[in-house]
Design an enzyme around this catalytic site. Structure first.
Site, PDB file in Angstrom:
ATOM      1  N   ASP A  87       8.901  38.560  -5.361  1.00  0.00           N
ATOM      2  CA  ASP A  87       9.578  38.039  -6.827  1.00  0.00           C
ATOM      3  C   ASP A  87      10.902  38.905  -6.896  1.00  0.00           C
ATOM      4  O   ASP A  87      11.665  38.614  -7.724  1.00  0.00           O
ATOM      5  CB  ASP A  87       8.418  38.446  -7.724  1.00  0.00           C
ATOM      6  N   SER A  88      10.968  39.842  -5.838  1.00  0.00           N
ATOM      7  CA  SER A  88      12.502  40.562  -5.753  1.00  0.00           C
ATOM      8  C   SER A  88      13.497  39.473  -5.509  1.00  0.00           C
ATOM      9  O   SER A  88      14.675  39.810  -5.704  1.00  0.00           O
ATOM     10  CB  SER A  88      12.645  41.585  -4.805  1.00  0.00           C
ATOM     11  N   ASP A 126       4.409  36.316  -2.919  1.00  0.00           N
ATOM     12  CA  ASP A 126       4.474  37.079  -4.452  1.00  0.00           C
ATOM     13  C   ASP A 126       3.911  35.890  -5.321  1.00  0.00           C
ATOM     14  O   ASP A 126       4.843  34.958  -5.423  1.00  0.00           O
ATOM     15  CB  ASP A 126       5.451  37.575  -4.645  1.00  0.00           C
ATOM     16  N   GLU A 225       3.937  51.414  -5.622  1.00  0.00           N
ATOM     17  CA  GLU A 225       5.403  51.732  -5.950  1.00  0.00           C
ATOM     18  C   GLU A 225       5.628  52.518  -6.969  1.00  0.00           C
ATOM     19  O   GLU A 225       4.918  52.896  -7.935  1.00  0.00           O
ATOM     20  CB  GLU A 225       5.680  50.169  -6.365  1.00  0.00           C
TER      21      GLU A 225
END
Length: 308
Positions: A87-88, A126, A225
């Site tokens: 989704d980046s 994602d 992350e």
């Protein structure tokens, strides 16, 4: 989320001179039939079983994001074993300020492009914000869409204990799940930014519980992350599934970067954990300027580019 250029092979029949004692040996080309994720010789699609086997071998492996067929094909040819259609895409491909606005339509469209552009990699799609938070049934509906319409081999979703029921239903329904704990960018509004997660005893214990919860629910891997390296190492030792680090230190089983960060396409400030392996933005801008100058100066198209 790149690889060094392969070492040149010596001419047949001419063995290379012995290297000085303090010179490290170049990496060896994998033998035929090698099952390594990076550098392996198999042409079939990598599966979650291959990921599990790599954990047993103690093999580290790279993962990058991809959002289109052409870029994905480059990474596939380079030997990257896993590509995340993250989704980046919201930040670095679609022009949004965060990942939050990304939709299922956008994710499905770009995931399908990445699948079409690759032959060997495991493609992970994602699940965007709002596509699984309502509960397991919503998660199954949208994950099924990514598998059926885009052809991905697995999906990823954020959250630990709070997403365990979603993970469990997806896995029991035949959809492999990569989980994501620590800094979860879809929660940017709740976090008030992108702070490091797991600092302090209570936060560290919660992160451990989150990682174990998604493992117990059936996730085949978990992204860590923005987690302190020492905590990420502890989580990695505690799990039998691979950990994928992004800003989580060297001890994770795998490492992932957003490809536009890795290749130097991202402008402005990038996170501390990013290493630029190329200044692609500068190179591409230079090529555009050279093209423009040829057009303005009347030197393009030249005779070799012209039909008669």
């Amino acid at each position: 989320m790149t690889q060094p250029s392969p070492a040149r092979m010596p001419v047949a029949g001419s063995p290379p001179p012995a290297a000085p004692q303090d010179t490290p040996k170049p990496p060896q080309k994998p033998a035929a039939g090698d099952k390594s994720l990076y550098g392996g010789t198999s042409s079939r699609r990598i599966t979650v079983r291959d990921i599990a086997a790599a954990k047993q071998r103690g093999e580290k492996w790279p993962m990058l994001t991809a959002y289109d067929a052409m870029t994905a094909s480059v990474f596939d040819e380079a030997g990257i074993p896993v590509l995340l259609v993250g989704d980046s895409m919201g930040n670095c491909h679609l022009g949004y300020e965060s990942t939050v606005p990304v939709t299922m339509d956008e994710t499905t469209l770009l995931s399908a492009a990445v699948v079409r552009g690759t032959r060997r990699v495991l493609v992970v799609g994602d699940l965007p914000f709002g596509s699984y938070q309502e509960g397991p049934v919503q998660a199954l509906r949208n994950a099924t869409r990514l598998v059926k319409e885009a052809g991905v081999g697995a999906v990823k979703l954020e959250g630990g204990e709070r997403s365990a029921h979603q993970v469990e239903l997806l896995v029991s329904s035949g959809i492999p799940v990569m989980a994501h704990v620590g800094l979860t960018p879809q929660s940017v509004n709740a976090f008030g930014g992108y702070p490091v997660q797991g600092r302090g005893e209570e936060a560290a214990q919660q992160l451990l519980r989150d990682a174990k919860a998604v493992q117990d629910a059936g996730a085949f891997a978990v992204v860590l992350e923005a987690v302190p390296a020492e905590l990420a190492a502890e989580v990695t030792r505690s799990l039998h599934i691979p950990t994928v680090g992004i800003g989580a230190g060297l001890d994770c089983d795998a490492q992932v970067l957003v490809w536009t960060d890795m290749a130097g396409m991202t402008s402005g400030r990038v996170p501390k954990f990013v290493k630029r392996y190329l200044e692609m933005r500068e190179l591409l801008g230079g090529a555009a300027k050279a093209f423009a100058e040829d057009v303005v100066g009347g030197t393009f198209p030249a005779e070799e580019h012209t039909f008669h």
